[in-house]
Scaffold this motif. Structure first.
Motif, PDB file in Angstrom:
ATOM      1  N   LYS A  84     -74.712 -45.197  -1.029  1.00 58.25           N
ATOM      2  CA  LYS A  84     -75.256 -44.046  -0.289  1.00 58.25           C
ATOM      3  C   LYS A  84     -74.327 -42.840  -0.428  1.00 58.25           C
ATOM      4  O   LYS A  84     -73.102 -42.979  -0.347  1.00 58.25           O
ATOM      5  N   ASN A  85     -74.919 -41.688  -0.576  1.00 59.13           N
ATOM      6  CA  ASN A  85     -74.116 -40.467  -0.666  1.00 59.13           C
ATOM      7  C   ASN A  85     -73.765 -39.915   0.711  1.00 59.13           C
ATOM      8  O   ASN A  85     -72.806 -39.166   0.859  1.00 59.13           O
ATOM      9  N   THR A  86     -74.575 -40.271   1.695  1.00 64.34           N
ATOM     10  CA  THR A  86     -74.374 -39.725   3.035  1.00 64.34           C
ATOM     11  C   THR A  86     -73.939 -40.830   3.993  1.00 64.34           C
ATOM     12  O   THR A  86     -74.572 -41.881   4.069  1.00 64.34           O
ATOM     13  N   VAL A  87     -72.846 -40.559   4.711  1.00 64.51           N
ATOM     14  CA  VAL A  87     -72.330 -41.531   5.677  1.00 64.51           C
ATOM     15  C   VAL A  87     -72.259 -40.859   7.044  1.00 64.51           C
ATOM     16  O   VAL A  87     -71.769 -39.735   7.172  1.00 64.51           O
ATOM     17  N   ALA A  88     -72.759 -41.570   8.061  1.00 60.95           N
ATOM     18  CA  ALA A  88     -72.603 -41.106   9.439  1.00 60.95           C
ATOM     19  C   ALA A  88     -71.433 -41.862  10.063  1.00 60.95           C
ATOM     20  O   ALA A  88     -71.292 -43.063   9.832  1.00 60.95           O
ATOM     21  N   TRP A  89     -70.596 -41.159  10.805  1.00 59.23           N
ATOM     22  CA  TRP A  89     -69.487 -41.820  11.496  1.00 59.23           C
ATOM     23  C   TRP A  89     -69.808 -41.889  12.985  1.00 59.23           C
ATOM     24  O   TRP A  89     -70.208 -40.887  13.593  1.00 59.23           O
ATOM     25  N   ILE A  90     -69.606 -43.056  13.548  1.00 60.19           N
ATOM     26  CA  ILE A  90     -69.725 -43.193  15.003  1.00 60.19           C
ATOM     27  C   ILE A  90     -68.366 -43.644  15.510  1.00 60.19           C
ATOM     28  O   ILE A  90     -67.908 -44.747  15.203  1.00 60.19           O
ATOM     29  N   GLY A  91     -67.710 -42.775  16.268  1.00 59.57           N
ATOM     30  CA  GLY A  91     -66.380 -43.102  16.797  1.00 59.57           C
ATOM     31  C   GLY A  91     -66.437 -43.228  18.303  1.00 59.57           C
ATOM     32  O   GLY A  91     -67.037 -42.392  18.986  1.00 59.57           O
ATOM     33  N   LEU A  92     -65.840 -44.290  18.809  1.00 56.09           N
ATOM     34  CA  LEU A  92     -65.838 -44.536  20.248  1.00 56.09           C
ATOM     35  C   LEU A  92     -64.422 -44.335  20.795  1.00 56.09           C
ATOM     36  O   LEU A  92     -63.460 -44.879  20.236  1.00 56.09           O
ATOM     37  N   ARG A  93     -64.318 -43.567  21.900  1.00 50.17           N
ATOM     38  CA  ARG A  93     -63.037 -43.305  22.590  1.00 50.17           C
ATOM     39  C   ARG A  93     -61.977 -42.787  21.603  1.00 50.17           C
ATOM     40  O   ARG A  93     -62.201 -41.795  20.974  1.00 50.17           O
ATOM     41  N   LEU A  94     -60.867 -43.483  21.409  1.00 51.47           N
ATOM     42  CA  LEU A  94     -59.859 -42.954  20.492  1.00 51.47           C
ATOM     43  C   LEU A  94     -60.396 -42.929  19.061  1.00 51.47           C
ATOM     44  O   LEU A  94     -59.992 -42.085  18.253  1.00 51.47           O
ATOM     45  N   GLY A  95     -61.338 -43.822  18.763  1.00 49.46           N
ATOM     46  CA  GLY A  95     -61.984 -43.815  17.447  1.00 49.46           C
ATOM     47  C   GLY A  95     -62.719 -42.501  17.195  1.00 49.46           C
ATOM     48  O   GLY A  95     -62.756 -41.992  16.072  1.00 49.46           O
ATOM     49  N   ALA A  96     -63.290 -41.925  18.250  1.00 51.11           N
ATOM     50  CA  ALA A  96     -63.966 -40.629  18.114  1.00 51.11           C
ATOM     51  C   ALA A  96     -62.954 -39.534  17.797  1.00 51.11           C
ATOM     52  O   ALA A  96     -63.181 -38.676  16.936  1.00 51.11           O
ATOM     53  N   SER A  97     -61.824 -39.583  18.481  1.00 51.43           N
ATOM     54  CA  SER A  97     -60.783 -38.573  18.243  1.00 51.43           C
ATOM     55  C   SER A  97     -60.276 -38.688  16.816  1.00 51.43           C
ATOM     56  O   SER A  97     -60.031 -37.676  16.141  1.00 51.43           O
ATOM     57  N   LEU A  98     -60.106 -39.913  16.355  1.00 46.88           N
ATOM     58  CA  LEU A  98     -59.644 -40.128  14.978  1.00 46.88           C
ATOM     59  C   LEU A  98     -60.674 -39.612  13.975  1.00 46.88           C
ATOM     60  O   LEU A  98     -60.321 -39.042  12.939  1.00 46.88           O
ATOM     61  N   CYS A  99     -61.956 -39.804  14.294  1.00 48.19           N
ATOM     62  CA  CYS A  99     -63.018 -39.290  13.415  1.00 48.19           C
ATOM     63  C   CYS A  99     -62.909 -37.772  13.310  1.00 48.19           C
ATOM     64  O   CYS A  99     -63.047 -37.203  12.214  1.00 48.19           O
ATOM     65  N   ALA A 100     -62.697 -37.124  14.442  1.00 44.95           N
ATOM     66  CA  ALA A 100     -62.586 -35.662  14.427  1.00 44.95           C
ATOM     67  C   ALA A 100     -61.409 -35.226  13.557  1.00 44.95           C
ATOM     68  O   ALA A 100     -61.505 -34.256  12.795  1.00 44.95           O
ATOM     69  N   MET A 101     -60.301 -35.968  13.666  1.00 48.39           N
ATOM     70  CA  MET A 101     -59.137 -35.643  12.828  1.00 48.39           C
ATOM     71  C   MET A 101     -59.472 -35.864  11.355  1.00 48.39           C
ATOM     72  O   MET A 101     -59.144 -35.041  10.498  1.00 48.39           O
ATOM     73  N   VAL A 106     -61.934 -35.361   5.145  1.00 48.96           N
ATOM     74  CA  VAL A 106     -63.009 -36.067   4.423  1.00 48.96           C
ATOM     75  C   VAL A 106     -64.313 -35.324   4.676  1.00 48.96           C
ATOM     76  O   VAL A 106     -64.959 -35.531   5.680  1.00 48.96           O
ATOM     77  N   ARG A 107     -64.671 -34.458   3.823  1.00 49.32           N
ATOM     78  CA  ARG A 107     -65.873 -33.670   4.075  1.00 49.32           C
ATOM     79  C   ARG A 107     -67.047 -34.129   3.220  1.00 49.32           C
ATOM     80  O   ARG A 107     -68.185 -34.105   3.659  1.00 49.32           O
ATOM     81  N   ALA A 108     -66.741 -34.576   2.028  1.00 50.22           N
ATOM     82  CA  ALA A 108     -67.834 -34.935   1.123  1.00 50.22           C
ATOM     83  C   ALA A 108     -68.590 -36.141   1.655  1.00 50.22           C
ATOM     84  O   ALA A 108     -67.998 -37.185   1.915  1.00 50.22           O
ATOM     85  N   GLY A 109     -69.861 -35.987   1.850  1.00 53.34           N
ATOM     86  CA  GLY A 109     -70.695 -37.117   2.228  1.00 53.34           C
ATOM     87  C   GLY A 109     -70.738 -37.408   3.708  1.00 53.34           C
ATOM     88  O   GLY A 109     -71.382 -38.366   4.129  1.00 53.34           O
ATOM     89  N   LEU A 110     -70.057 -36.603   4.522  1.00 49.96           N
ATOM     90  CA  LEU A 110     -70.118 -36.836   5.970  1.00 49.96           C
ATOM     91  C   LEU A 110     -71.372 -36.169   6.517  1.00 49.96           C
ATOM     92  O   LEU A 110     -71.444 -34.940   6.648  1.00 49.96           O
ATOM     93  N   GLY A 111     -72.366 -37.011   6.842  1.00 51.62           N
ATOM     94  CA  GLY A 111     -73.657 -36.464   7.233  1.00 51.62           C
ATOM     95  C   GLY A 111     -73.777 -36.213   8.715  1.00 51.62           C
ATOM     96  O   GLY A 111     -74.457 -35.276   9.154  1.00 51.62           O
ATOM     97  N   LEU A 112     -73.137 -37.031   9.519  1.00 56.53           N
ATOM     98  CA  LEU A 112     -73.247 -36.906  10.976  1.00 56.53           C
ATOM     99  C   LEU A 112     -71.987 -37.493  11.595  1.00 56.53           C
ATOM    100  O   LEU A 112     -71.489 -38.536  11.149  1.00 56.53           O
ATOM    101  N   LEU A 113     -71.493 -36.836  12.616  1.00 55.79           N
ATOM    102  CA  LEU A 113     -70.326 -37.324  13.334  1.00 55.79           C
ATOM    103  C   LEU A 113     -70.714 -37.530  14.794  1.00 55.79           C
ATOM    104  O   LEU A 113     -71.105 -36.577  15.472  1.00 55.79           O
ATOM    105  N   VAL A 114     -70.665 -38.786  15.256  1.00 60.78           N
ATOM    106  CA  VAL A 114     -70.978 -39.065  16.656  1.00 60.78           C
ATOM    107  C   VAL A 114     -69.671 -39.305  17.399  1.00 60.78           C
ATOM    108  O   VAL A 114     -68.953 -40.268  17.100  1.00 60.78           O
ATOM    109  N   LEU A 115     -69.363 -38.421  18.337  1.00 66.11           N
ATOM    110  CA  LEU A 115     -68.157 -38.572  19.158  1.00 66.11           C
ATOM    111  C   LEU A 115     -68.588 -39.174  20.489  1.00 66.11           C
ATOM    112  O   LEU A 115     -69.183 -38.498  21.331  1.00 66.11           O
ATOM    113  N   TRP A 116     -68.320 -40.438  20.661  1.00 65.26           N
ATOM    114  CA  TRP A 116     -68.831 -41.188  21.813  1.00 65.26           C
ATOM    115  C   TRP A 116     -67.694 -41.350  22.832  1.00 65.26           C
ATOM    116  O   TRP A 116     -66.730 -42.040  22.569  1.00 65.26           O
TER     117      TRP A 116
END
Lengths: 282, 252
Positions: free
Chosen positions: B101-118, B123-133
Motif C-alpha cells: 500500500k502506498n498510503t498508511v494511516a497511523w493510530i497512536g494512543l497516549r504516548l504513542g500519539a505523541s510519538l506519531c506527531a514527532m 516521515v511524510r511520504a505515504g502518511l495518509g491519516l494521523l489519529v492522535l488518540w
C-alpha cells in the motif's frame, strides 16, 4: 539472545515467544504466561526479564498468552476457563518439546496464573516444578488477630479499631451483602473457586508424591488473608506436607512487583529456583 | 496474524501483521502505535481487537512494540522519545513494503500519539491519516501523573509500577509539548481527547495554525489509563473503536 515468536496450539490461535537457551543445560523447559489480564510479558515486563535470564543460564523459556489474553485468540470450544488454560499450557509444552527437545517442564504462575499452573501440574505429568505467587490463601485465627492489631495500630487503638469493625459489619448487613465466607473466599482465590484446605492439601500431596517441586510465594499485598511468615505452616501443618514445600512469605514484595527493586528480586529469585530444579529432579 | 521481526539488528522490534480479510483497494494500511509502560499493558488487548476489526474491513495492519518495550528485544534503559519516533518510521516502511500500500494511516494512543506527531515531521511520504488518540500533550503533566504514583526507591531516581524512567527519558518527556510540534501542512489529523482542558485547547490552536486538515473529537469514552486500580482491568471502549474504524475507512 535468540528469541522466536510463534503461533501455535490445536487451533493455531496461541501466541508465545520462545527464548532459546544459549548453552542448553539439563532437560527442563520453563513456561511463563499471563497474570490475570496482563499479557505474556508479565507485570512490568517481568516475564521477559525472567525468560531472558533463564535462557542465558541454559534453560529454554517460553512466555505465552493463554486463550483470550494478550495476542492469543479466544477459545473456540466449550471448555471452562480453567480447562482451557490447562489445554493451552499443554499445547505450549508440546511446542517446546518440538522446538527444543525438552520433555520436562517447570511453570511459574502469578495470581490467577498460579491457579492455572497448579491445575496444569496436576493434569500433566511432564510438569516437575511449579512456583506459584499469591495462589490460594487460607487465613488462620492468627491472621485475623494480626489484621485486627494492624488496624488498631493504624486507627489509634483497639477501641477505635473495634468500632470500625462493627461499623463495617453493620454496613455490610445494611447493604444486604453480609456473606463473609463468600467475600473471604473470593479475596483468597481472586474470584475463582478455592478448594477447601483438606482438598488443597491432598492435591499438593499428589504432586509431591509424584516428585514435583513446589514453591509457594506469598506477597505482602493481601493483609486480610495472608500476613505472617508461618501462616501456611499453621494452616497445613496437620497434613504432614509442609516440610516438603518451599514456602516464602515476602511482605517486601507486592502483588504486581511494582518497583524496580521488587522486579530485580523476583527475577533473581525465580531464575535461581528454576536453575535449582535441574539438579533436584533427575 | 503473523509475528514479524523487523528493523536493524541492533534495534530489532517485534510486531504482528494482520493481513486484510478481503481486498478493498481503497483501504489504507494502518500502523498502530502503542502507549508506554502500564498504559501499554492495559490497552494491549484493545489494540489487538482494533487490528482485527480493521483487517476484517480490508486494511492491512501492523502493531508493534518499540525497541526495548513489551516483547521486543532491548532493555528498559534504551527508552527515548526520538528513538521510538524513529521506530515508527521503520515500522511505517515495513508495513508499506509488506502490504504494497502506498498510503498508511497511523493510530497512536497516549504516548504513542505523541510519538506519531514527532515522527510525522520526518516521515511524510505515504502518511495518509494521523489519529492522535488521547495524546500525551505535555510531558511534564505526564511525568507528574506518574510521579504521584511513584515512591522513592533505593538506587532508582524515578519509576512507576516497575517501569524505570531513565534520566534521558525524563529529559525527553520534560521538553515534550505537542502544541510546539509543527505538523506538516496538509496532513490529515484526527484528534480524540477526553475533554477540552487547557493543554488540549493549546494543541487544537497549534494544529489549526499548522494548516493541517483537522478532525477534532471530544469523547467521554476516552478511558482512565493511569491508575493502580485500572491495572488489572482490560480497557475495551467498543464505541470508540467503531468510531476510529469509521474514520480510517471514511478517509479511504
Amino acid at each position: 539472545m535468540n528469541e522466536t515468536t510463534l503461533v501455535f496450539g490445536a487451533n493455531g490461535g496461541l501466541v508465545g515467544t520462545l527464548a532459546a537457551a544459549t548453552a542448553p543445560q539439563g532437560d527442563i523447559g520453563a513456561l511463563l504466561f499471563n497474570a490475570g489480564v496482563v499479557p505474556r510479558i508479565g507485570p512490568n515486563r517481568l516475564n521477559v526479564r525472567i525468560s531472558r535470564m533463564l535462557a542465558a543460564r541454559g534453560i529454554p523459556a517460553m512466555r505465552f498468552d493463554i486463550s483470550g489474553r494478550g495476542d492469543s485468540a479466544p477459545a473456540r470450544g466449550m471448555e471452562s476457563y480453567e480447562q482451557q488454560a490447562i489445554a493451552d499450557i499443554r499445547d505450549a509444552m508440546d511446542l517446546m518439546t518440538a522446538r527444543t527437545g525438552v520433555r520436562r517442564f517447570a511453570i511459574m504462575g502469578i495470581c490467577s496464573g498460579a491457579e492455572n499452573a497448579f491445575h496444569a501440574a496436576l493434569a500433566d505429568e511432564r510438569v516437575v516444578g511449579v512456583t506459584l505467587m499469591d495462589s490460594y490463601h487460607y487465613p488462620t485465627l492468627r491472621t485475623h488477630i494480626n489484621r485486627f492489631r494492624q488496624r488498631a495500630d493504624m486507627q489509634g487503638g483497639v477501641v477505635r479499631a473495634g468500632l470500625a469493625w462493627l461499623k463495617r459489619r453493620l454496613n455490610r448487613s445494611n447493604n444486604g451483602s453480609d456473606n463473609d465466607h463468600a467475600r473471604e473466599a473470593a479475596a483468597s482465590s481472586f474470584g475463582s473457586i478455592r478448594p477447601g484446605p483438606e482438598v488443597f492439601a491432598s492435591l499438593l500431596r499428589k504432586l509431591l508424591d509424584r516428585g514435583v517441586s513446589i514453591d509457594l510465594l506469598f506477597s505482602g499485598s493481601f493483609l486480610e488473608t495472608y500476613n505472617y511468615r508461618n501462616q501456611f505452616r499453621d494452616g497445613f501443618g496437620r497434613f504432614g506436607i509442609v516440610d516438603r514445600i518451599n514456602i516464602d512469605y515476602r511482605p517486601d514484595l507486592d502483588h504486581t512487583l511494582s518497583t524496580a527493586a521488587m522486579q530485580f528480586e523476583m527475577v533473581n529469585r525465580t531464575t535461581a529456583w528454576f536453575a535449582s530444579l535441574g539438579s533436584r529432579n533427575r | 496474524m503473523t509475528p514479524v521481526r523487523f528493523g536493524a539488528e541492533a534495534r530489532e522490534m517485534l510486531g504482528f501483521y494482520h493481513a486484510p480479510a478481503r481486498v478493498v483497494a481503497s483501504a489504507p494500511a494502518v500502523l498502530l502505535c502503542s502507549p508506554f509502560g502500564p498504559e501499554a499493558i492495559r490497552s494491549y488487548r484493545m489494540l489487538r481487537l482494533l487490528a482485527d476489526r480493521l483487517a476484517a474491513a480490508g486494511c492491512p495492519v501492523l502493531r508493534f512494540d518499540y525497541h526495548g518495550t513489551g516483547d521486543s528485544p532491548g532493555e528498559d534503559d534504551v527508552a527515548s522519545l526520538p528513538g521510538w519516533a524513529g521506530d515508527i518510521g521503520v515500522a511505517h516502511r515495513e508495513l508499506a513494503a509488506r502490504s504494497g500500500k502506498n498510503t498508511v494511516a497511523w493510530i497512536g494512543l497516549r504516548l504513542g500519539a505523541s510519538l506519531c506527531a514527532m515522527a510525522a515531521q520526518t516521515v511524510r511520504a505515504g502518511l495518509g491519516l494521523l489519529v492522535l488518540w488521547d495524546p500525551v500533550i505535555t510531558g511534564m503533566t505526564y511525568l507528574e501523573t506518574y510521579r504521584s504514583q511513584s515512591g522513592p526507591h533505593a538506587g532508582v531516581a524515578f519509576e512507576t509500577m516497575g517501569f524505570e524512567f531513565s534520566d534521558r527519558f525524563r529529559n525527553d518527556l520534560s521538553t515534550l509539548n505537542l502544541a510546539n510540534v509543527v505538523m506538516p501542512a496538509g496532513t490529515r489529523v484526527t484528534t480524540i481527547v477526553g475533554s477540552e482542558n487547557e493543554p488540549a485547547l493549546a494543541l487544537k490552536s497549534s494544529l489549526a495554525k499548522a494548516e493541517v486538515k483537522l478532525d477534532w473529537t471530544v469523547s467521554p469514552a476516552v478511558a482512565e489509563w493511569n491508575s493502580e486500580k485500572a491495572l488489572n482491568s482490560a480497557v475495551i471502549p467498543m464505541q470508540l473503536l467503531q468510531g476510529i474504524e469509521s474514520k480510517v475507512m471514511g478517509h479511504a
